[in-house]
Motif scaffolding. Structure first.
Motif, short mmCIF file in Angstrom:
data_model
loop_
_atom_site.label_atom_id
_atom_site.label_comp_id
_atom_site.label_asym_id
_atom_site.label_seq_id
_atom_site.Cartn_x
_atom_site.Cartn_y
_atom_site.Cartn_z
N VAL A 85 0.84 -1.21 0.00
CA VAL A 85 0.00 0.00 0.00
C VAL A 85 0.87 1.25 0.00
CG1 VAL A 85 -1.65 1.34 1.38
CG2 VAL A 85 -2.02 -1.08 1.00
N GLU A 90 -3.59 3.12 -1.72
CA GLU A 90 -4.71 2.30 -1.23
C GLU A 90 -5.54 1.70 -2.33
OE1 GLU A 90 -7.46 3.09 1.94
OE2 GLU A 90 -5.93 4.27 2.95
N PRO A 96 -10.98 -1.51 0.29
CA PRO A 96 -10.28 -0.38 0.92
C PRO A 96 -10.73 -0.15 2.36
CG PRO A 96 -11.51 0.32 -1.03
CD PRO A 96 -11.80 -1.12 -0.82
N THR A 97 -9.89 0.54 3.08
CA THR A 97 -10.18 0.82 4.49
C THR A 97 -11.28 1.87 4.58
OG1 THR A 97 -8.48 2.53 4.54
CG2 THR A 97 -7.82 0.30 5.21
N ASN A 102 -11.06 8.19 3.05
CA ASN A 102 -11.97 7.22 2.43
C ASN A 102 -13.35 7.22 3.08
OD1 ASN A 102 -10.07 6.41 0.64
ND2 ASN A 102 -9.59 4.51 1.67
#
Length: 152
Positions: A85, A90, A96-97, A102
């Motif tokens: 990452v 990302e 994805p987180t 985000n």
């Protein structure tokens, strides 16, 4: 007919095809399993919605080799993912987180849908209670002119 059923049964029972080449496989089965787990969660940057484990792209192969190199070097699964990452961003994560910048992307869809529903509700509510306008009717002068035109 029996052959057809046998072939069909073999095709259905075959595991999913992976793009991992024999020369990429680690000799330690436990470490290879860790590599497969990690690479299943990493996106191929060429194919977009395929994991690097499923992709035949050259970049996916490079990423698979990078994952295996980091595991052989002694990194944990989390350290390997963090390394990839840090190097590729990302976007390389298939899932994805939900933190940092985000979180806005994760929440934007539901928020926009909610705003759309509220606007639609008020629009429809206002439309159903609106009084009809009287401007649609013709004046007596306009009606007389129309009748005159229609007679001709």
């Amino acid at each position: 007919m029996k052959r057809l059923f046998l072939i069909l049964a073999l095709l259905l029972s075959a595991p999913l095809a992976h793009a991992v080449q024999p020369d990429e496989i680690l000799p330690d089965p436990a470490m290879e399993e860790r590599a497969r787990d990690i690479s299943a969660g990493l996106r191929c940057l060429v194919c977009r919605n395929e994991s690097i484990d499923e992709s035949n792209a050259e970049l996916a192969r490079d990423l698979r080799l990078l994952v295996r190199e980091r595991l052989v070097a002694g990194d944990t699964n989390e350290e390997v993912v963090e390394y990839v990452v840090d190097r590729y961003g990302e976007y390389v994560l298939l899932n994805p987180t939900t933190n940092g910048s985000n979180i806005f992307l994760w929440l934007a869809g539901p928020i926009m849908a909610l705003i759309g529903l509220v606007l639609a509700f008020f629009y429809l509510r206002g439309r159903s209670t609106a009084r009809p306008t009287t401007e649609d009717r013709l004046s007596a002068e306009e009606e007389a002119r129309l009748n005159e035109i229609l007679r001709d």
